[in-house]
Design a protein around this motif. Structure first.
Motif, PDB file in Angstrom:
ATOM      1  N   TYR A  29       0.842  -1.201   0.000  1.00 53.95           N
ATOM      2  CA  TYR A  29       0.000   0.000   0.000  1.00 53.95           C
ATOM      3  C   TYR A  29       0.876   1.249   0.000  1.00 53.95           C
ATOM      4  O   TYR A  29       1.943   1.272   0.609  1.00 53.95           O
ATOM      5  N   SER A  30       0.392   2.288  -0.641  1.00 53.80           N
ATOM      6  CA  SER A  30       1.035   3.599  -0.569  1.00 53.80           C
ATOM      7  C   SER A  30       0.412   4.345   0.599  1.00 53.80           C
ATOM      8  O   SER A  30      -0.811   4.343   0.753  1.00 53.80           O
ATOM      9  N   SER A  42      -4.901   7.101   1.445  1.00 49.77           N
ATOM     10  CA  SER A  42      -5.978   7.799   0.742  1.00 49.77           C
ATOM     11  C   SER A  42      -7.092   6.813   0.391  1.00 49.77           C
ATOM     12  O   SER A  42      -6.843   5.649   0.064  1.00 49.77           O
ATOM     13  N   HIS A  45      -6.769   5.447  -3.118  1.00 53.21           N
ATOM     14  CA  HIS A  45      -5.796   4.358  -3.263  1.00 53.21           C
ATOM     15  C   HIS A  45      -6.403   3.044  -2.777  1.00 53.21           C
ATOM     16  O   HIS A  45      -6.293   2.020  -3.443  1.00 53.21           O
ATOM     17  N   TYR A  46      -7.045   3.092  -1.629  1.00 57.12           N
ATOM     18  CA  TYR A  46      -7.686   1.886  -1.092  1.00 57.12           C
ATOM     19  C   TYR A  46      -8.725   1.347  -2.070  1.00 57.12           C
ATOM     20  O   TYR A  46      -8.743   0.157  -2.381  1.00 57.12           O
ATOM     21  N   SER A  48      -8.975   1.815  -5.270  1.00 54.22           N
ATOM     22  CA  SER A  48      -8.379   1.327  -6.519  1.00 54.22           C
ATOM     23  C   SER A  48      -7.860  -0.101  -6.352  1.00 54.22           C
ATOM     24  O   SER A  48      -7.836  -0.871  -7.304  1.00 54.22           O
ATOM     25  N   ARG A  49      -7.453  -0.462  -5.144  1.00 53.36           N
ATOM     26  CA  ARG A  49      -6.961  -1.814  -4.883  1.00 53.36           C
ATOM     27  C   ARG A  49      -8.081  -2.804  -4.618  1.00 53.36           C
ATOM     28  O   ARG A  49      -7.885  -4.001  -4.723  1.00 53.36           O
TER      29      ARG A  49
END
Length: 69
Positions: A29-30, A42, A45-46, A48-49
């Motif tokens: 994770y970023s 963010s 980001h979560y 999108s995964r």
């Protein structure tokens, strides 16, 4: 904009920022580390995964579907 403390605990299984950061890094994770040592992930980001993957049928599957007419 960012996952909540409860969401991070649910995601990682850990309550402390240090352990959450380690888990997030191991999983790719970023994230940024806030001044209090807790991770900031963010929501985009979560999502999108974890968004459902849309797959197009392969050419082979399309040929099989054409034969069903």
């Amino acid at each position: 904009m960012f996952l909540t403390a409860n969401e991070l605990e649910d995601l990682t299984g850990y309550k402390t920022g240090k352990r959450q950061c380690r888990w997030l890094a191991e999983q790719g994770y970023s994230f940024d580390v806030r001044a209090d040592g807790r991770p900031a992930v963010s929501r985009d980001h979560y999502l999108s995964r974890h968004a459902p993957v849309r797959r197009r049928p392969s050419a082979m599957n399309l040929a099989a579907l054409d034969g069903m007419k």
